[in-house]
Design an enzyme around this catalytic site. Structure first.
Site, PDB file in Angstrom:
ATOM      1  CD  GLU A   1      -5.309   0.015  11.405  1.00 45.59           C
ATOM      2  OE1 GLU A   1      -4.318   0.047  10.831  1.00 45.59           O
ATOM      3  OE2 GLU A   1      -5.758   0.824  12.210  1.00 45.59           O
TER       4      GLU A   1
ATOM      5  CE1 TYR B   1      -1.733  -2.066   7.283  1.00 46.56           C
ATOM      6  CE2 TYR B   1      -1.482  -1.830   9.582  1.00 46.56           C
ATOM      7  CZ  TYR B   1      -1.952  -1.467   8.511  1.00 46.56           C
ATOM      8  OH  TYR B   1      -3.265  -0.762   8.721  1.00 46.56           O
TER       9      TYR B   1
HETATM   10  O1  IFM Z   1      -3.102   4.389   8.224  1.00 46.49           O
HETATM   11  C1  IFM Z   1      -2.583   3.698   9.296  1.00 46.49           C
HETATM   12  C2  IFM Z   1      -3.662   3.583  10.525  1.00 46.49           C
HETATM   13  O2  IFM Z   1      -4.113   4.966  10.739  1.00 46.49           O
HETATM   14  C3  IFM Z   1      -3.103   2.948  11.666  1.00 46.49           C
HETATM   15  N1  IFM Z   1      -2.277   1.546  11.216  1.00 46.49           N
HETATM   16  C4  IFM Z   1      -1.573   1.632  10.254  1.00 46.49           C
HETATM   17  C5  IFM Z   1      -2.103   2.470   8.875  1.00 46.49           C
HETATM   18  C6  IFM Z   1      -1.296   2.386   7.552  1.00 46.49           C
HETATM   19  O3  IFM Z   1      -0.192   2.963   8.160  1.00 46.49           O
END
Ligand code: IFM
Length: 470
Positions: A375, A307
């Site tokens: 992610e 992120y």
């Molecule tokens: O929502 C979370 C996810 O469950 C795990 N990784 C980070 C995301 C954003 O905070």
């Protein structure tokens, strides 16, 4: 569909390799709801969210995005996006409510229906076994700091693989064990909310052990062609200056944030500097003979969640902070600084270079290990306009920038096999409840109406094109 591209023109199209996996990701407690249906019992997150003061606004995952009842509609949304893969997690307390003993068929049936709907839609299911929802009974017996939980996890992994292994070919043991260990047991801002740094280090070791035992259980139950993996939220750690003190601060965070998992899982060893940094808390005698060999069972790919980057410097002398730290061994030694630049609604800096840095580091340190971005995404304060449309140009710019970084890493020789947007739906964002929206599909939590945001349309175009437009 109207064409949406909020990014400045860059001149050249960025095409991804053929077979690149385009996906979306979710997690059980964040979207399913149906918390007490069909035999599901409380997880640590049910207990935590129902404890006053733990989650913003007193929100819980009781109903969440009601995916348990709207699964068919949600698979339909993904089919329209054109994704090749969907990464979801299995709720342990739904399929093995006490964390021990036989599975509950009704719980397994939900995932069987989900997987069948995905396959029918031409979408590859990628099942994560643990995304933070430990059955409360196992926490009551000690939770992750207790070794038995690792054995219980391996049993659970075997049960789920036995039930779904004929139709799910891609498996992940854990999602972000760093968060589960250090936010759950050290800073206590996540379930189960304990603030015991030594217990957090034990938990981290038991996650590594459980991962390895889980890999063995999965391999025993699955066809040889199945893929087995792990997802880590690695920290792109930057030292503020090149001074020895600042570099040492970065080393400490890298040890307890990254190498605490990378070294056992890929090299079968503990980082020596981490053992030294944490000597006042533990002698690590909970690591038994054979544990690191188990933890380093070979896997087929590593999932990376990214992120934003982490900027650190040496701490300035002063009184210790009052909040419990998620960084055992670094307390009082490291200062965290805001990275410059724009920020998301989480107040996280937008910095796509951090993703490139991590990918190329993994390319160099783990040759031969394929990578997937499991992610990546951003929360913004999205609101439907008068006509019900949700315009989210900042999210499009965020995703575009990060995909460009992935592309650059691939061009520079990194074996990245796919990219999964976090998240398909707005959902329960843990301690922030429903106040933060990460979805590319907007969810009105009062009506459960789903509205694809502009970013969903943009992502569908990226997938259809196999990359980014010029
Ligand atoms: O929502 C979370 C996810 O469950 C795990 N990784 C980070 C995301 C954003 O905070």
């Amino acid at each position: 569909m109207t064409s949406v591209d909020a990014s400045p023109a860059t001149g050249t199209a960025l095409r991804f390799p053929p077979g690149f996996r385009w996906g979306t990701a979710t997690a059980a407690y964040q979207i399913e709801g149906a918390a007490a249906l069909d035999g599901r019992t409380p997880s640590i997150w049910d207990t935590f969210s129902h404890t006053p003061g733990k989650v913003l606004g007193g929100d819980t995952g009781d109903t969440a995005a009601d995916h348990y009842h709207r699964m068919a509609e949600d698979v339909g949304l993904m089919k329209r996006l054109g994704v090749s893969d969907y990464r979801f997690s299995v709720a342990w307390p739904r399929v093995q409510p006490t964390g021990r003993g036989p599975a509950v068929q009704r719980g397994l049936d939900f995932y069987r229906r989900l997987v069948d709907a995905l396959l029918e839609a031409g979408i590859r299911p990628v099942a994560t076994l643990y995304h933070w929802d430990l059955p409360q009974e196992l926490e009551d017996s000690g939770g992750w700091p207790c070794r038995d939980t690792a054995e219980r996890f391996a049993e659970y992994a075997g049960l789920v693989a036995g039930a779904l292994g004929d139709r799910v070919a891609s498996w992940t043991t854990f999602n972000e064990p760093w968060c589960a260990a250090f936010l759950g047991y050290a800073s206590g801002v996540h379930a189960p909310g304990r603030t015991e740094p030594e217990a957090a280090l034990r938990a981290a070791h038991h996650f590594n052990l459980a991962h390895g035992l889980g890999v063995r259980a999965l391999r025993a139950a699955l066809p040889r062609s199945a893929e087995v993996s792990l997802t880590l939220n690695l920290h792109a750690v930057r030292s503020l200056t090149d001074s020895a003190a600042d570099r040492d601060a970065a080393r400490r965070i890298d040890a307890v944030g990254n190498r605490i998992f990378l070294d056992p899982v890929f090299h079968g060893r503990l980082p020596r500097d981490l053992v030294r940094d944490t000597a006042a808390l533990t002698d690590w005698s909970f690591v038994r003979d054979g544990d690191l060999a188990a933890a380093s069972e070979p896997i087929d790919w590593l999932g990376l969640n990214y992120y934003s980057p982490t900027v650190v410097a040496a701490a300035e002398p002063g009184p210790p902070g009052t909040e419990a730290s998620p960084w055992p061994g670094a307390e009082g030694r490291v200062r965290f600084l805001p990275a410059p630049g724009p920020r998301t609604a989480m107040d996280w800096p937008v910095d796509a270079d951090g993703l490139y840095e991590l990918l190329t580091r993994l390319r160099d340190e783990l040759p031969g290990v394929p990578l997937l971005i499991t992610e990546n995404g951003a929360a913004y304060a999205d609101c439907p306009d008068a006509r019900g449309a949700v315009h989210d140009p900042e999210r499009i710019a965020y995703l575009r920038g990060h995909l460009a970084s992935v592309h650059r890493a691939i061009e520079d020789g990194t074996d990245v096999r796919g990219y999964f947007v976090w998240s398909l739906l707005d959902n329960f964002e843990w301690a922030y409840g429903y106040s933060k929206r990460f979805g590319i599909v907007h969810v009105d939590f009062a009506t459960q109406r789903r509205t694809p945001k502009d970013s969903a349309r943009w992502y569908a175009e990226v997938i259809a094109r196999g990359g980014l437009a010029p």
